[in-house]
Scaffold this active site. Structure first.
Site, PDB file in Angstrom:
ATOM      1  N   TYR A  26       0.581  -1.250  -0.019  1.00 45.26           N
ATOM      2  CA  TYR A  26       0.056  -0.029   0.033  1.00 45.26           C
ATOM      3  C   TYR A  26       0.875   1.554  -0.149  1.00 45.26           C
ATOM      4  CZ  TYR A  26      -1.730   3.551   3.529  1.00 45.26           C
ATOM      5  OH  TYR A  26      -2.111   4.644   4.238  1.00 45.26           O
ATOM      6  N   GLY A  61       2.816   1.764  -3.250  1.00 43.46           N
ATOM      7  CA  GLY A  61       1.792   2.022  -4.338  1.00 43.46           C
ATOM      8  C   GLY A  61       1.373   3.457  -4.390  1.00 43.46           C
ATOM      9  N   CYS A  62       1.248   4.069  -2.873  1.00 44.75           N
ATOM     10  CA  CYS A  62       0.857   5.390  -2.756  1.00 44.75           C
ATOM     11  C   CYS A  62       1.970   6.320  -3.218  1.00 44.75           C
ATOM     12  CB  CYS A  62       0.223   5.632  -1.308  1.00 44.75           C
ATOM     13  SG  CYS A  62      -1.246   5.050  -0.928  1.00 44.75           S
ATOM     14  N   VAL A  63       3.266   6.047  -2.866  1.00 51.05           N
ATOM     15  CA  VAL A  63       4.236   6.792  -3.342  1.00 51.05           C
ATOM     16  C   VAL A  63       4.121   7.146  -4.923  1.00 51.05           C
ATOM     17  CG1 VAL A  63       6.834   7.020  -3.769  1.00 51.05           C
ATOM     18  CG2 VAL A  63       5.978   5.835  -1.749  1.00 51.05           C
ATOM     19  N   PHE A  76       0.976   9.641  -5.533  1.00 53.75           N
ATOM     20  CA  PHE A  76       1.468  10.968  -5.537  1.00 53.75           C
ATOM     21  C   PHE A  76       2.461  11.773  -6.466  1.00 53.75           C
ATOM     22  CE2 PHE A  76      -0.340  10.003  -1.186  1.00 53.75           C
ATOM     23  CZ  PHE A  76      -1.369  11.233  -1.181  1.00 53.75           C
TER      24      PHE A  76
END
Length: 423
Positions: A382, A385-387, A390
């Protein structure tokens, strides 16, 4: 069909990662620093039952697929495959794979890993964003383990976007800078009263009391967060100024606060409830009071309705919803706030997530002992993937400052004086 051939169909013959499988087949770039490894035939069941990101996530969380090397590097190399929610194989291609690999491997249905939220459980608690259902959603994500969060978040125990004053700033320095930035935007000073809604482990409450002499109350739906925060407040000798309660923000009395910080809560409110949310916060402020809303946003207001069945909603933020910054600003304005300032901190959240990911990798064995390998895998996937999300402008992070006018007086400086001094 060897599994390497299947991988090449999914990722392309020139995939920039190494691939190997339990059947001995290999594919991809043999010199890549990261490798995707299929360790068990059950991975195919998950991928067949939920083609795309969900099936791959289930197989990874269950341990049937592994990633050797840096998770972010692997996801960046395979972003179009891994981050897509659409099926990655046509019906014809899937039929051929079924025929070549074996039908039984695909028809034997497997339950999702236990880390995936049971949607029937949420539905049994009522409509989305009812009080009981909100409490369960918050419990799922924030009551994982305080010890686990300490390993990932570091000393500040702050689970929201940091603000990096310089490229060399540490995570702890950046979280302090974020809290100070919020404090300055809110005009905090001794004797003022702050309400921090969705306060987490009390980072903003503690900062406001310690650094600005503010009487600060934080509220959270997580019992574990509230207990941890109260212990930290006592340890720092701030009990006369700071308090964190396990309660719903809707139960906080109106008309008592000079400032409200909402840091990472709007994402949990739900679009249909956002106007009422801002209206409720408006009522809790005295005339001249300020609201700082800090939340993850979508890059545009005209995107299709937010999906509730994606990987993030199933594994991380049940019932979470994101909206565009313009829409949120309008909702604040319509609730009565005069908008005085807004900024996008998208790059700062990518950096924050990289630091959290580094903490998790460094403390991996301790994290697994604390919450189990499946949950640790959810977080590893998670956050990496969020890096990407953004960095690629799939999501943003906005701070929007509004004021409840005192007649026609906003009690604001002629020019913004928010930015804390450099380190």
């Amino acid at each position: 069909m060897r599994l390497a051939e299947m991988f090449e169909r999914l990722a392309g013959a020139d995939a920039p990662v190494r691939f190997r499988a339990y059947d001995g087949s290999t594919a991809g770039d043999p010199d890549s620093e990261v490798a995707v490894v299929v360790r068990h035939p059950a991975a195919l069941n998950h991928i067949a039952q939920a083609p795309g990101a969900l099936g791959l996530t289930r197989a990874y969380v269950a341990g049937y697929i592994d990633v050797e090397g840096d998770m972010y590097t692997a996801l960046r190399a395979l972003a179009d495959l891994v981050l897509s929610d659409r099926p990655t194989l046509s019906a014809g291609e899937m039929l051929r794979i079924v025929r070549d690999i074996g039908w039984v491997k695909f028809v034997n249905r497997l339950p999702p890993p236990p880390q995936e939220v049971r949607r029937s459980r949420l539905a049994s608690l009522g409509l989305r964003h009812s009080r009981k259902r909100d409490a369960e959603a918050i419990h799922h994500h924030y009551d994982v383990s305080n010890a686990f969060y300490e390993l990932v978040l570091g000393e500040s125990m702050t689970y929201t976007c940091a603000v990096y004053p310089t490229p060399q700033a540490t995570l702890e320095q950046a979280q302090f800078h974020k809290h100070e930035l919020v404090a300055r935007k809110l005009g905090l000073a001794p004797g003022k009263r702050l309400l921090d809604v969705g306060c987490g482990w009390g980072g903003m409450v503690i900062h406001a009391a310690r650094e600005h002499g503010v009487k600060a109350l934080g509220v959270t739906l997580s019992k574990e967060q509230a207990e941890w925060a109260q212990k930290r407040i006592a340890q720092e000798g701030l009990g006369d100024l700071a308090e964190v309660r396990h309660m719903d923000y809707r139960d906080v009395p109106d008309g008592e606060y000079d400032a409200i910080s909402s840091i990472g809560l709007t994402e949990h409110v739900g679009k249909k409830n956002v106007p009422a949310y801002f209206a409720a916060l408006y009522d809790k402020l005295v005339p001249g009071g300020r609201l700082l809303n800090h939340c993850i946003t979508r890059p545009r207001n005209d995107l299709p309705p937010f999906k509730h069945n994606g990987v993030i909603n199933r594994y991380v933020f049940p019932d979470g919803e994101l909206e565009g910054p313009g829409w949120l600003q309008t909702a604040m304005n319509d609730a009565g706030f005069e908008i005085r300032h807004q900024e996008n901190l998208r790059e700062h959240y990518a950096r924050t997530l990289r630091d959290w990911s580094a903490n998790l990798d460094r403390n991996w064995d301790a994290a697994v002992r604390e919450v189990g390998e499946g949950t640790a895998r959810v977080w590893r996937l998670y956050m990496a993937g969020c890096v990407l999300g953004f960095e690629r402008n799939v999501v943003q992070l906005h701070q929007i400052l509004g004021v409840k006018l005192d007649g026609t007086d906003a009690h604001m400086p002629l020019r913004p004086d928010f930015e804390p001094p450099a380190l």
